[in-house]
Design a protein around this motif. Structure first.
Motif, PDB file in Angstrom:
ATOM      1  N   ARG A 204      98.267  -4.681  65.099  1.00  0.00           N
ATOM      2  CA  ARG A 204      96.966  -4.225  65.614  1.00  0.00           C
ATOM      3  C   ARG A 204      97.003  -3.993  67.120  1.00  0.00           C
ATOM      4  N   TRP A 205      97.623  -4.894  67.845  1.00  0.00           N
ATOM      5  CA  TRP A 205      97.742  -4.705  69.288  1.00  0.00           C
ATOM      6  C   TRP A 205      98.567  -3.457  69.586  1.00  0.00           C
ATOM      7  N   ARG A 206      99.664  -3.308  68.870  1.00  0.00           N
ATOM      8  CA  ARG A 206     100.542  -2.144  69.069  1.00  0.00           C
ATOM      9  C   ARG A 206      99.772  -0.857  68.806  1.00  0.00           C
ATOM     10  N   GLU A 207      98.951  -0.850  67.755  1.00  0.00           N
ATOM     11  CA  GLU A 207      98.151   0.327  67.423  1.00  0.00           C
ATOM     12  C   GLU A 207      97.179   0.657  68.555  1.00  0.00           C
ATOM     13  N   ALA A 208      96.524  -0.347  69.111  1.00  0.00           N
ATOM     14  CA  ALA A 208      95.589  -0.129  70.212  1.00  0.00           C
ATOM     15  C   ALA A 208      96.310   0.449  71.431  1.00  0.00           C
ATOM     16  N   VAL A 209      97.474  -0.108  71.733  1.00  0.00           N
ATOM     17  CA  VAL A 209      98.256   0.371  72.878  1.00  0.00           C
ATOM     18  C   VAL A 209      98.669   1.822  72.666  1.00  0.00           C
ATOM     19  N   GLU A 210      99.190   2.135  71.476  1.00  0.00           N
ATOM     20  CA  GLU A 210      99.644   3.499  71.188  1.00  0.00           C
ATOM     21  C   GLU A 210      98.495   4.497  71.274  1.00  0.00           C
ATOM     22  N   MET A 211      97.331   4.131  70.776  1.00  0.00           N
ATOM     23  CA  MET A 211      96.179   5.020  70.840  1.00  0.00           C
ATOM     24  C   MET A 211      95.781   5.285  72.289  1.00  0.00           C
ATOM     25  N   ALA A 212      95.716   4.245  73.094  1.00  0.00           N
ATOM     26  CA  ALA A 212      95.342   4.399  74.498  1.00  0.00           C
ATOM     27  C   ALA A 212      96.374   5.222  75.262  1.00  0.00           C
ATOM     28  N   LEU A 213      97.642   4.980  74.998  1.00  0.00           N
ATOM     29  CA  LEU A 213      98.698   5.728  75.687  1.00  0.00           C
ATOM     30  C   LEU A 213      98.700   7.198  75.294  1.00  0.00           C
ATOM     31  N   THR A 214      98.348   7.487  74.054  1.00  0.00           N
ATOM     32  CA  THR A 214      98.285   8.875  73.615  1.00  0.00           C
ATOM     33  C   THR A 214      97.229   9.633  74.400  1.00  0.00           C
ATOM     34  N   GLY A 215      96.066   9.039  74.553  1.00  0.00           N
ATOM     35  CA  GLY A 215      95.027   9.679  75.349  1.00  0.00           C
ATOM     36  C   GLY A 215      95.467   9.885  76.782  1.00  0.00           C
ATOM     37  N   ALA A 216      96.068   8.870  77.362  1.00  0.00           N
ATOM     38  CA  ALA A 216      96.523   8.957  78.749  1.00  0.00           C
ATOM     39  C   ALA A 216      97.596  10.038  78.913  1.00  0.00           C
ATOM     40  N   ALA A 217      98.444  10.199  77.914  1.00  0.00           N
ATOM     41  CA  ALA A 217      99.499  11.217  77.976  1.00  0.00           C
ATOM     42  C   ALA A 217      98.924  12.628  78.054  1.00  0.00           C
ATOM     43  N   PHE A 218      97.726  12.809  77.514  1.00  0.00           N
ATOM     44  CA  PHE A 218      97.061  14.110  77.559  1.00  0.00           C
ATOM     45  C   PHE A 218      96.023  14.168  78.681  1.00  0.00           C
ATOM     46  N   ALA A 219      96.172  13.305  79.664  1.00  0.00           N
ATOM     47  CA  ALA A 219      95.317  13.266  80.848  1.00  0.00           C
ATOM     48  C   ALA A 219      93.853  12.995  80.527  1.00  0.00           C
ATOM     49  N   VAL A 220      93.598  12.284  79.428  1.00  0.00           N
ATOM     50  CA  VAL A 220      92.237  11.873  79.088  1.00  0.00           C
ATOM     51  C   VAL A 220      91.976  10.537  79.781  1.00  0.00           C
ATOM     52  N   PRO A 221      90.938  10.457  80.606  1.00  0.00           N
ATOM     53  CA  PRO A 221      90.631   9.173  81.236  1.00  0.00           C
ATOM     54  C   PRO A 221      90.403   8.108  80.159  1.00  0.00           C
ATOM     55  N   THR A 222      91.185   7.049  80.215  1.00  0.00           N
ATOM     56  CA  THR A 222      91.188   6.045  79.153  1.00  0.00           C
ATOM     57  C   THR A 222      91.009   4.652  79.738  1.00  0.00           C
ATOM     58  N   GLN A 223      90.098   3.904  79.113  1.00  0.00           N
ATOM     59  CA  GLN A 223      89.858   2.510  79.485  1.00  0.00           C
ATOM     60  C   GLN A 223      89.994   1.646  78.238  1.00  0.00           C
ATOM     61  N   VAL A 224      90.506   0.446  78.416  1.00  0.00           N
ATOM     62  CA  VAL A 224      90.564  -0.540  77.344  1.00  0.00           C
ATOM     63  C   VAL A 224      89.713  -1.732  77.783  1.00  0.00           C
ATOM     64  N   TRP A 225      88.683  -2.006  76.998  1.00  0.00           N
ATOM     65  CA  TRP A 225      87.793  -3.150  77.251  1.00  0.00           C
ATOM     66  C   TRP A 225      88.299  -4.276  76.370  1.00  0.00           C
ATOM     67  N   LEU A 226      88.827  -5.299  76.989  1.00  0.00           N
ATOM     68  CA  LEU A 226      89.387  -6.441  76.274  1.00  0.00           C
ATOM     69  C   LEU A 226      88.297  -7.473  76.023  1.00  0.00           C
ATOM     70  N   GLY A 227      88.070  -7.790  74.765  1.00  0.00           N
ATOM     71  CA  GLY A 227      87.092  -8.800  74.402  1.00  0.00           C
ATOM     72  C   GLY A 227      87.591 -10.193  74.744  1.00  0.00           C
ATOM     73  N   PRO A 228      86.718 -11.201  74.646  1.00  0.00           N
ATOM     74  CA  PRO A 228      87.089 -12.574  75.023  1.00  0.00           C
ATOM     75  C   PRO A 228      88.323 -13.103  74.294  1.00  0.00           C
TER      76      PRO A 228
END
Length: 105
Positions: free
Chosen positions: A18-42
């Motif tokens: 699950r963590w790997r999936e979240a990282v890959e999704m965020a990196l994919t957006g960033a690779a296409f120059a999409v401003p990407t933020q990850v909000w980490l829950g508690p």
């Protein structure tokens, strides 16, 4: 932010699927120059703070321009320095300004 994506990660951070999936999704957006933020829950922040490699796990994201944010009310000792600590108003503003929100548990 036009075309920006906010990923909200509720589950524990680590090297599981699950963590790997979240990282890959965020990196994919960033690779296409999409401003990407990850909000980490508690739970994710607490898991990162307990891990000796918590900072390295976030370096993979921040190294590609992905911002990592969390609620300052849930800041544990030992939390990685890469996390930007925001108050409720700033987190709500981030959510409202994001063009797309993806919640991962």
């Amino acid at each position: 932010m036009a075309d920006s994506v906010l990923y909200i990660v509720h589950g524990a951070a680590g090297r599981n699927g699950r963590w790997r999936e979240a990282v890959e999704m965020a990196l994919t957006g960033a690779a296409f120059a999409v401003p990407t933020q990850v909000w980490l829950g508690p739970e994710a922040v607490a898991a990162l703070a307990r891990r000796h490699d918590g900072g390295a796990l976030l370096d993979e994201l921040t190294g590609f321009g992905v911002g990592c944010v969390a609620d300052r009310a849930h800041r544990p000792a030992g939390a990685p320095a890469a996390i930007q600590w925001l108050d409720d108003d700033a987190l709500n503003a981030l959510r409202e300004q994001s063009a797309q929100i993806i919640v991962l548990s």
